[in-house]
Design a protein around this motif. Structure first.
Motif: not given
Length: 647
Positions: A616, A42, A646, A613, A52, A46, A39
């Motif tokens: 979250l 990312e 990333e 990111s 996800r 993200y 993570p």
């Protein structure tokens, strides 16, 4: 079968069938399949909640498939992909690492650096094309230059010989013995407890997994491809292939899609079925656009941050958080736009035509920075794909030579009448307008008061008034274009060497050069022993390269033309990477050596609520509240586009 022990590093190639890296490793000995979730690497890209969710179920599906063949997918959550790979190598005494290529600029940097480190340690590394019909470095014009318009690029692709590939999956896999700490699918943290109730609805409409992708492809080709030409512009229902999430996660081989589609084309051509031939041509063109998105990102790896057309760097974007919030929440007062944005938030997917309409509204009518919209799409789309989103948003914002003209402004009311003539799509996603007559459904602000009352609509209360009048928006767009031209002319006049241009909208000073010729970096050729391995773009001296002209001007829908736009047509140039950058991967290490007072070329500002990111654990409402308490001038700290590693 050999005795090699090979690490198979899965990324966005979550399938068994037509997986070149997996197939090559299986032929040479035992394998150690691994998926590494990092993570922290990312960064600002993200993945969003729905993306996800798909990844979680796709990984579970892949693991079951590998188990049935005798192996098991090892899941690792880490703070460093390189360290995780080294741990795997040491655990199984592996002699080789294989993976399939990725083409976005960040993955190019990460993969290049990892490959160099592993080779230094004596580990053989091979990579393969598992995502495209052709590698980006295989397609150039007669002068060896990268294509900058789609049609010549795609015509070249269609006339190239496709290498015969086997799409048959391995019958059996020999697992490499290992003792390594792994985690469960739940331990990866791809789905929070707070997200599960919302995600439960996704399972009713979608079935992630490579074998499900194969079923979806078969159903589309056999039942829907024939009518694709007629149905593809219908904004409601399953009018498109719905294959984009499967393609993004690599659950579906693009080569298989292409081959099966071309077989239908040949069949229908022999039968004289012109409708079928047209449908295939249009569908293959959609596949071509996906190819082109990767091609652009490889050859022009700055396009996630800067427009391909250099003059767009001077455009005075209106960084208005209030308008951005209204657009995101589907509260602009324009029904078709609002319906699209609400469907996006509710389902994580919208029809391609709606994507064009809502993104055009954000860029052309609200003058919001196109990178804000690109980032929001990344956060919310089920099929969020960095390369495709870059292509789409640059196309809409007039940043591509063959994209929409910047001065073209499409009226959402006209678009609504054209693509949702009965208003069914709007009524479905905007229940407050469900009782509006079709005559007024796409422009309720013009409806007589008696009609509004009968429909239960109170403009400004239960449905917003338009955030801006369309004529005023057209005027502001024209004024912004003239300001852009003036800023560009002033900068060129002040700096004859064009090296210190003042760039609008949080982009740093860059050199405005013609398109450079892209050649292959052979510096790391010794690192691998396969001719299939990932190439790294290197810039040749671009001083003698002629800049291509911008595409001819089109007439905007509704008959409105913006005057004087042609005056600067031939002055348009295409920006490039800084002249001193040798390659995408090498630029990463160079930037690390620069002084901390220097501003990174790859930095831009987006509202903080777009950065999944950094948010979250923050709910959507908390993000909105955060916006309202932001700084008075509306400027927020920039989010660094980390060149490190990333996605």
């Amino acid at each position: 079968m050999g005795s090699n022990r090979t690490i198979v590093w899965f990324r966005r190639d979550l399938r068994i069938e037509d997986n070149p890296a997996l197939a090559a490793a299986a032929k040479e000995g035992s394998i150690f399949p691994v998926y590494i979730w990092c993570p922290t690497e990312e960064g600002q890209f993200y993945p969003g909640r729905v993306s996800r969710w798909w990844l979680k179920h796709s990984l579970a599906h892949l693991n079951q498939s590998l188990k049935s063949l005798g192996a098991e997918l090892v899941l690792i959550k880490t703070h460093s992909t390189l360290e995780a790979l080294l741990e795997c190598i040491n655990a199984v005494q592996a002699t080789k690492v294989v993976f399939n290529h990725l083409y976005d600029p960040v993955s190019l940097v990460r993969d290049h650096n990892i490959k160099e480190k592993l080779v230094e340690l004596g580990i053989s590394v091979q990579s393969y094309n598992g995502d495209l019909l052709y590698e980006p470095w295989e397609i150039y014009d007669e002068r060896g230059h990268a294509f900058t318009t789609f049609d010549p690029f795609w015509n070249r692709c269609l006339h190239m010989q496709i290498k015969a590939v086997s799409i048959i999956p391995p019958w059996e896999l020999v697992p490499a013995a290992r003792t390594i700490k792994k985690c469960s699918i739940e331990d990866l943290g791809l789905e929070d407890e707070s997200e599960k109730s919302s995600n439960a609805l996704l399972g009713r409409a979608w079935s992630p997994g490579w074998s499900n992708a194969d079923k979806a492809l078969t159903e589309f080709i056999e039942q829907h491809l024939l009518h694709y030409s007629n149905n593809r512009l219908k904004v409601g229902g399953d009018s498109t292939s719905l294959l984009s999430p499967y393609l993004h996660f690599g659950e579906l081989s693009v080569r298989k899609v292409f081959q099966l589609t071309r077989m239908k084309q040949i069949l229908w051509a022999n039968q004289g079925n012109s409708a079928g031939e047209e449908s295939v041509t249009l569908f293959l063109r959609a596949l071509g656009l996906r190819e082109y998105s990767r091609y652009l990102c490889f050859n022009f790896p700055f396009t996630h941050e800067r427009p391909l057309l250099g003059n767009l760097r001077f455009f005075p974007w209106n960084s208005d958080l209030t308008n951005f919030k209204a657009w995101r929440q589907g509260r602009t007062g324009y029904p078709l736009v609002d319906a699209g944005m609400r469907e996006l938030w509710a389902t994580g997917w919208i029809h391609n035509r709606i994507r064009v309409i809502v993104s055009s509204f954000a860029v052309k009518i609200l003058l919001l920075p196109w990178r804000w919209g690109m980032k929001y799409f990344w956060d919310t789309l089920l099929d969020a794909d960095l390369e495709s989103d870059i292509l789409g948003w640059q196309y809409i914002s007039g940043s591509l030579p063959d994209g929409h003209e910047l001065e073209r402004l499409d009226d959402p009311e006209i678009q609504g009448v054209k693509f949702d003539p009965e208003g069914d799509y709007v009524r479905h996603w905007l229940p407050e307008l469900a009782r509006m007559p079709t005559e007024w459904i796409h422009h309720p602000w013009d409806a007589p008061l008696i009609v509004l009352r009968a429909a239960g609509v109170e403009l400004g209360l239960n449905y917003p008034k338009p955030v801006i009048d369309i004529d005023l928006a057209r005027q502001r767009l024209t004024e912004a274009i003239f300001k852009m031209w003036e800023a560009e002319a002033a900068t060129k006049s002040a700096c004859s060497d064009e090296t210190n241009e003042v760039v609008v909208d949080n982009t740093n000073s860059v050199t405005n050069l013609a398109i450079p010729k892209v050649v292959l970096n052979t510096k790391a050729a010794h690192a691998t022993i396969s001719s299939n391995d990932q190439k790294v773009p290197t810039l040749q001296d671009p001083k003698n390269v002629v800049s291509p002209n911008k595409r001819s001007k089109c007439v905007e829908e509704g008959g409105q033309n913006q005057h004087n736009s042609q005056n600067h047509k031939n002055a348009t140039e295409v920006s490039s990477i800084d002249h001193d950058v040798c390659s995408t991967a090498e630029s990463s290490s160079r930037k690390k050596q620069k002084s901390t007072t220097c501003t990174s070329t790859y930095t831009f500002s987006v509202p903080q609520q777009c950065s999944s990111s950094s948010e979250l654990k923050r709910s959507w409402q908390e993000q909105i509240d955060m916006e309202q308490s932001s700084s008075k001038d509306g400027k927020l700290p920039p989010l660094k586009f980390s060149q490190k590693i990333e996605k």
